[in-house]
Motif scaffolding. Structure first.
Motif, PDB file in Angstrom:
ATOM      1  N   GLN A  78       0.846  -1.175   0.000  1.00  0.00           N
ATOM      2  CA  GLN A  78       0.000   0.000   0.000  1.00  0.00           C
ATOM      3  C   GLN A  78       0.894   1.241   0.000  1.00  0.00           C
ATOM      4  OE1 GLN A  78      -3.340  -0.212  -0.209  1.00  0.00           O
ATOM      5  NE2 GLN A  78      -3.049  -2.431  -0.340  1.00  0.00           N
ATOM      6  N   PRO A  79       0.416   2.373  -0.480  1.00  0.00           N
ATOM      7  CA  PRO A  79       1.241   3.588  -0.460  1.00  0.00           C
ATOM      8  C   PRO A  79       1.734   3.961   0.934  1.00  0.00           C
ATOM      9  CG  PRO A  79      -0.659   3.922  -1.864  1.00  0.00           C
ATOM     10  CD  PRO A  79      -0.845   2.575  -1.191  1.00  0.00           C
ATOM     11  N   VAL A  80       0.977   3.625   1.968  1.00  0.00           N
ATOM     12  CA  VAL A  80       1.387   3.963   3.329  1.00  0.00           C
ATOM     13  C   VAL A  80       2.624   3.154   3.756  1.00  0.00           C
ATOM     14  CG1 VAL A  80      -0.068   2.284   4.553  1.00  0.00           C
ATOM     15  CG2 VAL A  80       0.454   4.483   5.615  1.00  0.00           C
ATOM     16  N   ASP A  81       2.886   2.043   3.091  1.00  0.00           N
ATOM     17  CA  ASP A  81       4.063   1.232   3.418  1.00  0.00           C
ATOM     18  C   ASP A  81       5.366   1.954   3.057  1.00  0.00           C
ATOM     19  OD1 ASP A  81       2.448  -0.797   4.344  1.00  0.00           O
ATOM     20  OD2 ASP A  81       2.401  -1.849   2.409  1.00  0.00           O
ATOM     21  N   PHE A  82       5.298   2.895   2.140  1.00  0.00           N
ATOM     22  CA  PHE A  82       6.484   3.636   1.716  1.00  0.00           C
ATOM     23  C   PHE A  82       6.669   4.929   2.487  1.00  0.00           C
ATOM     24  CE2 PHE A  82       5.281   1.025  -1.930  1.00  0.00           C
ATOM     25  CZ  PHE A  82       6.473   0.355  -2.148  1.00  0.00           C
ATOM     26  N   LEU A  83       5.830   5.173   3.470  1.00  0.00           N
ATOM     27  CA  LEU A  83       5.894   6.402   4.256  1.00  0.00           C
ATOM     28  C   LEU A  83       7.244   6.594   4.955  1.00  0.00           C
ATOM     29  CD1 LEU A  83       4.372   8.918   5.136  1.00  0.00           C
ATOM     30  CD2 LEU A  83       3.526   7.622   7.108  1.00  0.00           C
ATOM     31  N   PRO A  84       7.839   5.574   5.591  1.00  0.00           N
ATOM     32  CA  PRO A  84       9.155   5.802   6.223  1.00  0.00           C
ATOM     33  C   PRO A  84      10.231   6.248   5.235  1.00  0.00           C
ATOM     34  CG  PRO A  84       8.204   3.744   6.997  1.00  0.00           C
ATOM     35  CD  PRO A  84       7.323   4.238   5.889  1.00  0.00           C
ATOM     36  N   ILE A  85      10.199   5.729   4.016  1.00  0.00           N
ATOM     37  CA  ILE A  85      11.189   6.126   3.007  1.00  0.00           C
ATOM     38  C   ILE A  85      10.966   7.586   2.607  1.00  0.00           C
ATOM     39  CG2 ILE A  85      11.989   5.697   0.654  1.00  0.00           C
ATOM     40  CD1 ILE A  85      11.247   2.749   1.123  1.00  0.00           C
TER      41      ILE A  85
ATOM     42  N   PHE B 212      13.601  10.637   3.221  1.00  0.00           N
ATOM     43  CA  PHE B 212      14.026  11.459   2.091  1.00  0.00           C
ATOM     44  C   PHE B 212      13.719  12.937   2.350  1.00  0.00           C
ATOM     45  CE2 PHE B 212      13.464  13.086  -2.298  1.00  0.00           C
ATOM     46  CZ  PHE B 212      14.738  12.811  -2.769  1.00  0.00           C
ATOM     47  N   GLY B 213      12.534  13.208   2.895  1.00  0.00           N
ATOM     48  CA  GLY B 213      12.157  14.581   3.217  1.00  0.00           C
ATOM     49  C   GLY B 213      13.054  15.185   4.281  1.00  0.00           C
TER      50      GLY B 213
END
Length: 131
Positions: free
Chosen positions: A10-17, A21-22
């Motif tokens: 899910q898109p939320v799975d990439f939140l830590p990355i 990056f931010g």
């Protein structure tokens, strides 16, 4: 029999990355802004001139450099990379047994043959003036 597990990301799975990056971009921007605000503002010809190794820059930057310097540097990198191959062998010395030992002897023989060739060609001799 192994079953392939299907995973639906899910898109939320990439939140830590995305957060990392931010944060990295924010840190770089923060460091640049702070260094601009806190850094010295006075300009002069002495401060703006190029400086390298404590030696004042004079003359043409296209001065020829002896090829011996480059040959020595390339040979160092070549032999250094070949020596790096010995570390995994040394770590797995017991597991490799006699077969691994013979292979390393052949490798070292080839390495030493190259070194003897370099010595015989006189590549490492620094004669005359050099840059």
């Amino acid at each position: 029999m192994l079953l392939a597990a299907t995973t639906n990301y899910q898109p939320v799975d990439f939140l830590p990355i995305v957060v990392q990056f931010g944060l990295a971009i924010a840190f770089v921007a923060f460091a640049m802004v702070v260094s601009h605000l806190v850094g010295p503002k006075r300009r002069s010809t002495v401060k703006d001139s190029s400086f390298e190794c404590g030696i004042e820059s004079v003359g043409n930057a296209r001065t020829p450099i002896s090829i011996k310097y480059f040959l020595t540097a390339i040979l160092f990198v070549l032999f250094d990379v070949e020596v790096i191959f010995m570390y995994p062998w040394a770590v797995n010395f017991r597991a490799l047994g006699w077969d691994g030992f013979v292979q390393m002897i052949v490798f070292l023989a080839l390495l030493m043959a190259g070194f003897v060739y370099v010595i015989k060609k006189g590549i490492l001799k620094w004669t005359g003036t050099h840059a």
